[in-house]
Design a protein around this motif. Structure first.
Motif, PDB file in Angstrom:
ATOM      1  N   ARG A   1       0.872  -1.184   0.000  1.00 21.12           N
ATOM      2  CA  ARG A   1       0.000   0.000   0.000  1.00 21.12           C
ATOM      3  C   ARG A   1       0.900   1.222   0.000  1.00 21.12           C
ATOM      4  O   ARG A   1       2.127   1.110   0.084  1.00 21.12           O
ATOM      5  CB  ARG A   1      -0.917   0.036   1.238  1.00 21.12           C
ATOM      6  N   CYS A   2       0.296   2.415  -0.125  1.00 24.52           N
ATOM      7  CA  CYS A   2       1.066   3.670  -0.027  1.00 24.52           C
ATOM      8  C   CYS A   2       1.837   3.658   1.295  1.00 24.52           C
ATOM      9  O   CYS A   2       1.273   3.291   2.332  1.00 24.52           O
ATOM     10  CB  CYS A   2       0.094   4.849  -0.066  1.00 24.52           C
ATOM     11  N   ILE A   3       3.097   4.077   1.275  1.00 25.77           N
ATOM     12  CA  ILE A   3       3.878   4.017   2.524  1.00 25.77           C
ATOM     13  C   ILE A   3       3.465   5.108   3.516  1.00 25.77           C
ATOM     14  O   ILE A   3       3.899   5.094   4.657  1.00 25.77           O
ATOM     15  CB  ILE A   3       5.410   4.082   2.280  1.00 25.77           C
ATOM     16  N   TYR A   4       2.584   6.046   3.075  1.00 24.48           N
ATOM     17  CA  TYR A   4       2.178   7.148   3.961  1.00 24.48           C
ATOM     18  C   TYR A   4       0.717   7.076   4.419  1.00 24.48           C
ATOM     19  O   TYR A   4       0.320   7.814   5.313  1.00 24.48           O
ATOM     20  CB  TYR A   4       2.362   8.496   3.255  1.00 24.48           C
ATOM     21  N   CYS A   5      -0.098   6.258   3.730  1.00 22.23           N
ATOM     22  CA  CYS A   5      -1.524   6.223   4.091  1.00 22.23           C
ATOM     23  C   CYS A   5      -2.113   4.868   3.692  1.00 22.23           C
ATOM     24  O   CYS A   5      -1.399   3.985   3.212  1.00 22.23           O
ATOM     25  CB  CYS A   5      -2.281   7.374   3.420  1.00 22.23           C
ATOM     26  N   SER A   6      -3.431   4.737   3.845  1.00 19.86           N
ATOM     27  CA  SER A   6      -4.058   3.452   3.533  1.00 19.86           C
ATOM     28  C   SER A   6      -4.344   3.296   2.037  1.00 19.86           C
ATOM     29  O   SER A   6      -4.877   2.279   1.611  1.00 19.86           O
ATOM     30  CB  SER A   6      -5.370   3.313   4.319  1.00 19.86           C
TER      31      SER A   6
ATOM     32  N   ALA B   1       3.754   4.800  -3.501  1.00 21.39           N
ATOM     33  CA  ALA B   1       2.902   5.747  -2.765  1.00 21.39           C
ATOM     34  C   ALA B   1       1.676   6.043  -3.613  1.00 21.39           C
ATOM     35  O   ALA B   1       1.692   5.858  -4.833  1.00 21.39           O
ATOM     36  CB  ALA B   1       3.646   7.044  -2.465  1.00 21.39           C
ATOM     37  N   CYS B   2       0.596   6.502  -2.966  1.00 16.42           N
ATOM     38  CA  CYS B   2      -0.594   6.862  -3.741  1.00 16.42           C
ATOM     39  C   CYS B   2      -0.333   8.204  -4.428  1.00 16.42           C
ATOM     40  O   CYS B   2       0.561   8.956  -4.029  1.00 16.42           O
ATOM     41  CB  CYS B   2      -1.834   6.911  -2.855  1.00 16.42           C
ATOM     42  N   LYS B   3      -1.125   8.493  -5.460  1.00 15.79           N
ATOM     43  CA  LYS B   3      -0.940   9.748  -6.210  1.00 15.79           C
ATOM     44  C   LYS B   3      -1.118  10.948  -5.297  1.00 15.79           C
ATOM     45  O   LYS B   3      -0.387  11.934  -5.375  1.00 15.79           O
ATOM     46  CB  LYS B   3      -1.966   9.833  -7.348  1.00 15.79           C
ATOM     47  N   ASN B   4      -2.124  10.861  -4.437  1.00 18.97           N
ATOM     48  CA  ASN B   4      -2.455  11.973  -3.551  1.00 18.97           C
ATOM     49  C   ASN B   4      -1.267  12.356  -2.659  1.00 18.97           C
ATOM     50  O   ASN B   4      -0.862  13.518  -2.607  1.00 18.97           O
ATOM     51  CB  ASN B   4      -3.645  11.533  -2.690  1.00 18.97           C
ATOM     52  N   CYS B   5      -0.715  11.378  -1.951  1.00 18.75           N
ATOM     53  CA  CYS B   5       0.421  11.663  -1.056  1.00 18.75           C
ATOM     54  C   CYS B   5       1.623  12.146  -1.865  1.00 18.75           C
ATOM     55  O   CYS B   5       2.304  13.099  -1.466  1.00 18.75           O
ATOM     56  CB  CYS B   5       0.813  10.418  -0.256  1.00 18.75           C
ATOM     57  N   ASN B   6       1.889  11.503  -2.994  1.00 15.15           N
ATOM     58  CA  ASN B   6       3.059  11.863  -3.789  1.00 15.15           C
ATOM     59  C   ASN B   6       2.945  13.297  -4.320  1.00 15.15           C
ATOM     60  O   ASN B   6       3.856  14.114  -4.148  1.00 15.15           O
ATOM     61  CB  ASN B   6       3.215  10.863  -4.943  1.00 15.15           C
TER      62      ASN B   6
HETATM   63 ZN   LIG Z   1      -0.986   7.894   0.355  1.00 23.42          ZN
END
Ligand SMILES: [Zn+2]
Length: 282
Positions: A24-29, A57-62
């Motif tokens: 999963r994204c390393i910063y969120c779910s 990582a997900c697009k949002n966090c990145n």
């Molecule tokens: Zn994320």
């Protein structure tokens, strides 16, 4: 030409594999959708970043945290002892211009003259004194961006040293210090209990002068690290999913240390400052 194309294909396959294999994204779910370099390319001279420390990582966090990456790359290069024509200062000019797009408002906080304390330094090997400017970067936007960068780094180091993304019931804690606010003595004290040392290395390329960290970990539930970026930015970082350890860094005295913040996975995007856009010139 064929070799270049081969390398490009190899790189894009490697990127796709890293993104696909991250749980999963390393910063969120969120889902692992993009390749995240931590530290980012902009942290390195000429963007020459050895590979490794690349995660999903997900697009949002990145995308939402690119402003924090840029602010850290700027602050790290603010070294009062580098000469005006040094490569750090030449790169700074370009990076500072980009701040207006990726982290609007930060340039104003950096530019306030009262934040710059003038000091005189002796020039090595001569009796000359050189005027330098020590930046006291403590504006609210700078602090918000540098905190986001530190939490990202803590979560990335957890992923690096423990082997999985920080669990959603875990937490990361960071404290940053800028040039002039940390002494070698303090750094030595901070690193006494951190036996591991690492940087990014690829063949003969070693960027230890631009990014290095000392760390300790049980490889299971907790990491502690001190990370140094150039000569301008230092972080003390903790990440854990052991609730007793989180209890320690979420309460005083640790939670009250200046410049320190704790965040849970998933909180990064909501902490990104809302851009202050200047009205376009008529
Ligand atoms: Zn994320």
């Amino acid at each position: 030409m064929a070799k270049c194309m081969g390398e490009a294909t190899y790189k894009s396959r490697k990127r796709a594999r890293i993104v696909a294999e991250e749980a999963r994204c390393i910063y969120c779910s969120g889902r692992s959708e993009t390749l995240e370099h931590m530290p980012p390319l902009s942290m390195f001279r000429n963007r020459a970043r050895p590979s490794h420390m690349e995660y999903g990582a997900c697009k949002n966090c990145n995308n939402n945290t690119s402003g924090a990456d840029l602010v850290a790359a700027v602050v790290a290069r603010l070294n009062p002892t580098s000469s005006e024509d040094s490569w750090q200062n030449n790169e700074l000019k370009k990076l500072v211009n980009a701040l207006d797009i990726d982290a609007p408002g930060v340039r104003d906080e950096l530019g306030e003259p009262e934040k710059h304390k003038t000091q005189w330094l002796s020039v090595a090997g001569s009796k000359l004194l050189r005027k330098i400017s020590v930046v006291k970067a403590d504006g609210p936007l700078l602090e918000a961006y540098l905190t986001i960068f530190g939490i990202k780094m803590a979560m990335a180091l957890y992923r690096e040293l423990v082997g999985i993304a920080l669990p959603l019931d875990g937490a990361a804690w960071c404290q940053f210090q800028l040039n002039g606010s940390i002494s070698q003595h303090q750094l030595d004290r901070l690193t006494t209990d951190l036996p591991g040392y690492s940087t990014l290395q690829q063949g003969a390329v070693n960027v230890g002068d631009q990014f290095a960290y000392r760390y300790n970990t049980d490889k299971r539930s907790v990491i502690a690290a001190v990370a140094q970026f150039h000569h301008g930015l230092w972080y003390t970082l903790l990440a854990s999913h052991d609730q007793r350890i989180i209890g320690l860094f979420s309460k005083p005295p640790i939670s009250q240390l200046s410049g320190s913040t704790m965040m849970r996975p998933g909180e990064l995007s909501s902490r990104v400052p809302v851009p202050i856009r200047h009205k376009p010139m008529p």
